[in-house]
Design an enzyme around this catalytic site. Structure first.
Site, PDB file in Angstrom:
ATOM      1  N   HIS A 122       0.823  -1.225  -0.085  1.00 39.28           N
ATOM      2  CA  HIS A 122      -0.111  -0.039  -0.014  1.00 39.28           C
ATOM      3  C   HIS A 122       0.757   1.334  -0.023  1.00 39.28           C
ATOM      4  O   HIS A 122       0.251   2.413  -0.275  1.00 39.28           O
ATOM      5  CB  HIS A 122      -0.895  -0.090   1.215  1.00 39.28           C
TER       6      HIS A 122
ATOM      7  N   ASP B 164       0.184  -7.454   1.279  1.00 41.20           N
ATOM      8  CA  ASP B 164       0.731  -6.150   1.599  1.00 41.20           C
ATOM      9  C   ASP B 164       2.043  -6.091   1.550  1.00 41.20           C
ATOM     10  O   ASP B 164       2.463  -5.163   2.504  1.00 41.20           O
ATOM     11  CB  ASP B 164      -0.131  -5.554   2.768  1.00 41.20           C
TER      12      ASP B 164
ATOM     13  N   GLY C 128       3.173   6.647   7.905  1.00 43.32           N
ATOM     14  CA  GLY C 128       4.494   6.962   7.441  1.00 43.32           C
ATOM     15  C   GLY C 128       5.677   5.678   8.069  1.00 43.32           C
ATOM     16  O   GLY C 128       6.608   5.683   7.345  1.00 43.32           O
TER      17      GLY C 128
ATOM     18  N   SER D 241       4.668   2.806   7.825  1.00 42.77           N
ATOM     19  CA  SER D 241       4.314   1.682   7.155  1.00 42.77           C
ATOM     20  C   SER D 241       5.565   1.285   6.213  1.00 42.77           C
ATOM     21  O   SER D 241       6.120   1.891   5.563  1.00 42.77           O
ATOM     22  CB  SER D 241       3.128   1.776   6.262  1.00 42.77           C
TER      23      SER D 241
ATOM     24  N   LEU E 102      -2.140 -24.630  -0.512  1.00 45.05           N
ATOM     25  CA  LEU E 102      -2.300 -26.091   0.010  1.00 45.05           C
ATOM     26  C   LEU E 102      -3.374 -26.932  -0.581  1.00 45.05           C
ATOM     27  O   LEU E 102      -3.415 -27.987  -0.715  1.00 45.05           O
ATOM     28  CB  LEU E 102      -2.852 -25.884   1.668  1.00 45.05           C
ATOM     29  N   GLY E 103      -4.509 -26.109  -1.043  1.00 46.00           N
ATOM     30  CA  GLY E 103      -5.403 -26.795  -1.826  1.00 46.00           C
ATOM     31  C   GLY E 103      -6.586 -27.291  -0.902  1.00 46.00           C
ATOM     32  O   GLY E 103      -7.327 -28.408  -1.475  1.00 46.00           O
ATOM     33  N   ALA E 104      -6.732 -27.021   0.469  1.00 50.74           N
ATOM     34  CA  ALA E 104      -7.693 -27.740   1.115  1.00 50.74           C
ATOM     35  C   ALA E 104      -8.434 -26.427   2.131  1.00 50.74           C
ATOM     36  O   ALA E 104      -7.512 -25.493   2.550  1.00 50.74           O
ATOM     37  CB  ALA E 104      -7.237 -28.752   2.081  1.00 50.74           C
ATOM     38  N   VAL E 105      -9.542 -26.748   2.481  1.00 51.76           N
ATOM     39  CA  VAL E 105     -10.013 -25.630   3.283  1.00 51.76           C
ATOM     40  C   VAL E 105     -10.893 -26.323   4.414  1.00 51.76           C
ATOM     41  O   VAL E 105     -11.341 -27.357   4.410  1.00 51.76           O
ATOM     42  CB  VAL E 105     -10.914 -24.592   2.604  1.00 51.76           C
TER      43      VAL E 105
END
Length: 471
Positions: A112, A142, A216, A218, A273-276
């Protein structure tokens, strides 16, 4: 009276003895003991400050200038046809901080701070200024990686700490450029770990600190007491815009993973990962026979994923990665994203009453099927739409669920039929004339043979929308 005098004299003598016994700090040496830390942060700051930079950006934006003839009074009496609205270019300036992590001029900062900037200037602590360019930018974490050209000079830089070894209560120092006043140093402790900062980030596992962090700061450095980079300062929690003692930093291990993967590939690539799954509550833990709440109950595994290849299945509970406890879905996402492509990780899994380990190959989301972007033409409602096949990699790139399937609208041509009918990027084409759409070529065929009447369903932001068009 004499007794009091003797007591005070003894106390003073002990005080002088303690001061005399305290170890001295050599110049430019990082503190090595708690006693040295109590005396001064100056040696640590002197070593670290040259590696923290100020970042200034310029962004050109087009603004529509209000006109007197836009007033309803003038429109009523003189009509509204006064030509296109007047526009002007404006330069927006912003500032932030960054950290040198390599002597060749590699800098890590927040996305950002530099996202969308047309010009980026980096100012070193010795007041020299350099033009910088973005190597890798990753809005979802970010983070951004910059490069300045230093013509063979070796710049001071900070080494990474192992953020997994940080503990609540550890002393830390924040260095940055708050409000553009110049490089500023603040101190505090780590207040919490694995915190969600309430930001729209994919990674919700921040270091929380009470070291004063302001706008600032950041992209600046959060330092451990041995002068290593604990994290990149990213955000504050404040209703006023100033520091209230709650600041957040992106952990060093995630920063290091993004840096390593980004420099190796030149683009944003993270392990997938491919899993939730869902968080384990007390009731769910009791039902599964777990000793305490924690972990992730897997309810979906993608067939093209590293998780599936490792043997993870629906109903498993992920409790650890490389012996690091998984508290919930946010911790799981962070641990996987902090890995390095090509390495392996050990997945601790609870299945049917017993613990087991699975070997997980850290690899990016696959682009299967290939996206095959194509701009549609012809006499139908989607003419001018750019369609693509969804894959886990393409879905994540678009910011939608990696489990989404089918055909997605990547964009629309300006003034096209698809734009007039309100098609938007990221719309998923579901059904045309009762036929489920699974590929771009199929969508083209169904649209072209419709014979002048189209019943179309799309999914937008989780909602299904349908419309009918007849020619």
């Amino acid at each position: 009276m004499n007794r009091i005098f003797r007591t005070v004299t003894s106390a003073l003598a002990l005080g002088f003895l303690f001061i005399a016994a305290a170890p001295a700090i050599a110049e430019d040496v990082v503190p090595q003991s708690q006693q040295q830390i109590m005396l001064s942060f100056a040696p640590l700051v002197k070593k670290a400050v040259p590696a923290v930079v100020n970042i200034f950006t310029k962004t050109r934006v087009t603004q529509t200038r209000p006109s007197l003839f836009d007033d309803p009074f003038f429109k009523r009496f003189f009509g509204g046809n006064f030509g296109p609205p007047r526009q002007r270019q404006k330069i927006q300036n912003s500032l932030g901080s960054g950290v040198l992590v390599d002597g060749d001029g590699i800098i890590v900062t927040n996305y950002h701070v530099v996202g969308g900037a047309d010009e980026i200037t980096v100012a070193l602590s010795d007041r020299r200024e350099f033009d910088a360019h973005v190597i890798v930018s990753d809005e979802r974490t970010d983070l951004a990686i910059l490069k300045i050209e230093v013509e063979g000079e070796s710049l001071p830089y900070l080494e990474f700490a192992d953020s997994d070894k940080l503990e609540i209560g550890d002393l830390v120092i924040a260095i940055g450029n708050p409000f553009g006043v110049g490089q500023t140093v603040t101190s505090g402790i780590i207040s919490a770990l694995d915190r969600s900062a309430g930001l729209d980030n994919e990674i919700q596992s921040f270091i929380q600190t009470d070291a004063a962090i302001n706008p600032g700061n950041s992209g600046g450095a959060l330092l451990t007491m041995d002068g290593r980079l604990a994290g990149i300062n990213s955000a504050i929690f404040s209703k006023s815009g100033g520091s209230l003692g709650i600041g957040f930093a992106i952990p060093a291990n995630l920063v290091k993973a993004v840096l390593t993967n980004g420099l190796a590939t030149g683009r944003v690539v993270r392990p997938w990962l491919g899993a939730v799954g869902q968080e384990i509550t007390g009731d769910v833990a009791d039902g599964l026979g777990l000793e305490k709440p924690g972990g992730v109950l897997v309810n979906r595994v993608h067939p093209y994923s590293a998780a599936y290849q490792a043997g993870l299945r629906v109903g498993d509970v992920i409790v650890s990665i490389d012996d690091k406890e998984i508290l919930g879905p946010e911790t799981l996402t962070f641990r996987v994203a902090s890995g390095v492509i090509g390495k392996t990780a050990r997945l601790g899994v609870y299945r049917e009453g017993r613990l087991m380990d699975l070997e997980l190959n850290l690899q990016p989301a696959p682009e299967l099927p290939p996206r095959d972007l194509e701009t549609l033409t012809g006499r139908h409602p989607l003419s001018g739409a750019v369609l693509g096949n969804l894959s886990p990699a393409y879905a994540l790139e678009l910011g939608i669920s990696a489990f989404a399937e089918g055909v997605v609208v990547a964009g629309t041509l300006k003034g096209s039929v698809a734009e007039r009918y309100g098609l938007r990027p990221r719309d998923i084409l579901l059904v045309v004339n009762g036929e489920k759409i699974v590929a771009v070529e199929q969508a083209k065929s169904v649209l072209e043979k419709a014979g002048g009447s189209w019943q179309i369903s799309i999914r937008r932001n989780g909602r299904t929308l349908s419309f009918k068009v007849s020619s």
